[in-house]
Enzyme design. Structure first.
Site, mmCIF file in Angstrom:
data_model
loop_
_atom_site.group_PDB
_atom_site.id
_atom_site.type_symbol
_atom_site.label_atom_id
_atom_site.label_comp_id
_atom_site.label_asym_id
_atom_site.label_seq_id
_atom_site.Cartn_x
_atom_site.Cartn_y
_atom_site.Cartn_z
ATOM 1 N NE ARG A 119 -4.160 -1.951 1.925
ATOM 2 C CZ ARG A 119 -4.214 -3.006 2.725
ATOM 3 N NH1 ARG A 119 -3.345 -3.135 3.710
ATOM 4 N NH2 ARG A 119 -5.132 -3.930 2.549
ATOM 5 C CE LYS A 141 -0.014 13.541 -14.860
ATOM 6 N NZ LYS A 141 -0.332 14.016 -16.227
ATOM 7 C CD GLU A 183 7.886 15.796 -22.453
ATOM 8 O OE1 GLU A 183 7.363 16.877 -22.090
ATOM 9 O OE2 GLU A 183 7.238 14.745 -22.622
ATOM 10 C CE LYS A 225 5.931 17.064 -14.475
ATOM 11 N NZ LYS A 225 6.222 15.806 -15.201
ATOM 12 C CD GLU A 235 -3.289 15.956 -15.851
ATOM 13 O OE1 GLU A 235 -4.336 15.616 -16.419
ATOM 14 O OE2 GLU A 235 -2.166 15.636 -16.261
ATOM 15 N NE ARG A 240 1.184 16.766 -13.144
ATOM 16 C CZ ARG A 240 1.730 15.919 -12.281
ATOM 17 N NH1 ARG A 240 1.306 15.862 -11.030
ATOM 18 N NH2 ARG A 240 2.714 15.126 -12.665
ATOM 19 C CG ASN A 244 -1.261 16.045 -20.278
ATOM 20 O OD1 ASN A 244 -0.334 15.297 -19.974
ATOM 21 N ND2 ASN A 244 -2.308 16.214 -19.485
ATOM 22 C CG HIS A 247 2.030 14.501 -23.676
ATOM 23 N ND1 HIS A 247 2.696 15.701 -23.822
ATOM 24 C CD2 HIS A 247 2.854 13.704 -22.945
ATOM 25 C CE1 HIS A 247 3.860 15.626 -23.199
ATOM 26 N NE2 HIS A 247 3.985 14.434 -22.673
ATOM 27 C CG HIS A 251 0.111 9.546 -25.271
ATOM 28 N ND1 HIS A 251 -0.511 9.803 -24.063
ATOM 29 C CD2 HIS A 251 1.429 9.685 -25.032
ATOM 30 C CE1 HIS A 251 0.402 10.086 -23.155
ATOM 31 N NE2 HIS A 251 1.588 10.013 -23.725
ATOM 32 C CG HIS A 265 7.034 9.904 -24.368
ATOM 33 N ND1 HIS A 265 5.673 9.859 -24.589
ATOM 34 C CD2 HIS A 265 7.240 10.908 -23.473
ATOM 35 C CE1 HIS A 265 5.074 10.798 -23.865
ATOM 36 N NE2 HIS A 265 5.998 11.447 -23.188
#
Length: 365
Positions: A119, A141, A183, A225, A235, A240, A244, A247, A251, A265
């Site tokens: 956990r 993330k 980036e 960032k 987000e 935030r 993206n 992206h 993606h 990427h």
């Protein structure tokens, strides 16, 4: 040496940027290695290039090293199962910190493993690619990929510390550096026109190994960032989501290429940002000269700037079908990050996917 705080209340942490920091990792990581051992997860490429430095720095500790296959395919259900089983075998406790030594794939995978092991246990990021140093190692993330798409299975789980040593970039191939640069320039495109201009003037030096250019780019990107994450960790406010940029298109391109090394990427993000600007221009939102300016900049660096240069020939409908699996989909609506100009990105929830498909088909034509 620069220390940039990520301010998240009792989950706050520091990002330390320092040339040669990897060689002092024993001292710098001591607060998180209280049991006298270090469990390090890395990949074969990084192990060959950097493990000897890190092992020497951690002399006197018991070192357990887990070496995985490099590449996006490692971010899988099978690998997260194998890794968590191994960490349990190594008797990693909730109070322990595992070390993610690598690029975005290792950081995402190890962070997710740490998030779910018992956990939640701690982890430390030591990013070894430009992309990971300026983006994925900061912000919490963590994720793996699924058949439906990229990063769809994951959790928000902040690291306890991020240690960035720009000298590790000396061993990276230029293609990896260029992918990471996507980036970097993203932060200028989002909300900092002056930084975008700096990128245009200094990208070549950065990619050629200029230490001052690299240090400035990393510090500027991490600070940007950290500020956004501190305002909007999950987000929820939309702030935030600006990170993206590129992206959603990117993606979809990655999915078409099977999330493989055929399209890295950062390369997909570069193409996605150019597509986002040209789509914005096609809707009358963004000056066409800004879209052209970005396209020319990416071309000059050797980065993809559209689907074709990314090696993707799929139809607009096929790419939009990939977008339908985007994790940002809400109530059947997908938010796009569009632009009113360089340094003026914004969240647009009114985009019709049919219009996106038509635009992408027009690009093919």
């Amino acid at each position: 040496m620069t220390i940039i705080p990520v301010s998240l209340g009792d989950r706050s942490y520091d990002v330390r940027i320092e040339n040669g920091a990897l060689d002092r990792a024993g001292d710098l990581l001591a607060p998180w290695l209280s049991r006298g051992r270090a469990v390090i997860i890395t990949d074969q490429n990084v192990a060959s290039a950097q493990m000897s430095r890190l092992s020497a720095a951690l002399a006197g500790l018991t070192i357990e090293t887990v070496i995985l296959e490099p590449g996006e395919a490692t971010k899988s259900w099978a690998q997260i199962e194998a890794l968590t089983d191994l960490l349990l075998t190594l008797e990693v406790e909730r109070g322990d910190h595992v070390i993610a030594l690598g690029g975005g794939v290792i950081g995402d995978l190890v962070g997710f493993a740490a998030a779910i092991l018992k956990r939640g246990c701690g982890f430390v990021q030591i990013p070894t690619t430009l992309l990971a140093q300026v983006d994925s190692s900061v912000g919490g993330k963590t994720a793996i990929n699924s058949k439906a798409g990229k990063n769809l299975i994951g959790a928000f789980h902040q690291p306890s510390f991020v240690l960035i040593d720009p000298t590790v970039l000396d061993t990276l191939p230029r293609r990896q550096l260029a992918a990471g640069y996507a980036e970097v320039v993203k932060y200028g495109l989002i909300a900092d026109f002056a930084f975008y201009e700096w990128c245009e003037a200094n990208a070549a030096a950065l990619l050629a190994g200029d230490p001052e250019a690299r240090a400035y780019a990393i510090e500027k990107s991490v600070a940007a960032k950290a500020a956004i994450v501190g305002e909007d960790e999950r987000e929820t406010s939309g702030r935030r989501a600006l990170l993206n940029l590129g992206h959603t298109f990117g993606h979809a391109l990655e999915a078409d290429k099977g999330f493989s090394d055929a399209l890295l990427h950062g390369e997909a993000v570069a193409a996605g940002m150019a597509l986002a600007f040209r789509f914005s221009a096609s809707r009358g939102l963004c000056p066409s000269q800004d879209a052209v300016r970005l396209t020319h900049h990416l071309q000059a660096i050797g980065l993809p700037h559209d689907a074709a240069s990314a090696g993707v020939t799929a139809s607009g409908a096929a790419l939009v079908a990939h977008m339908m699996h985007d994790k940002k989909m809400a109530a059947g609506t997908l938010a796009f990050i569009l632009a009113r100009g360089i340094g003026q990105s914004y969240v647009d929830k009114s985009v019709a996917l049919a219009d996106v498909a038509a635009f992408l088909d027009g690009e093919r034509g």
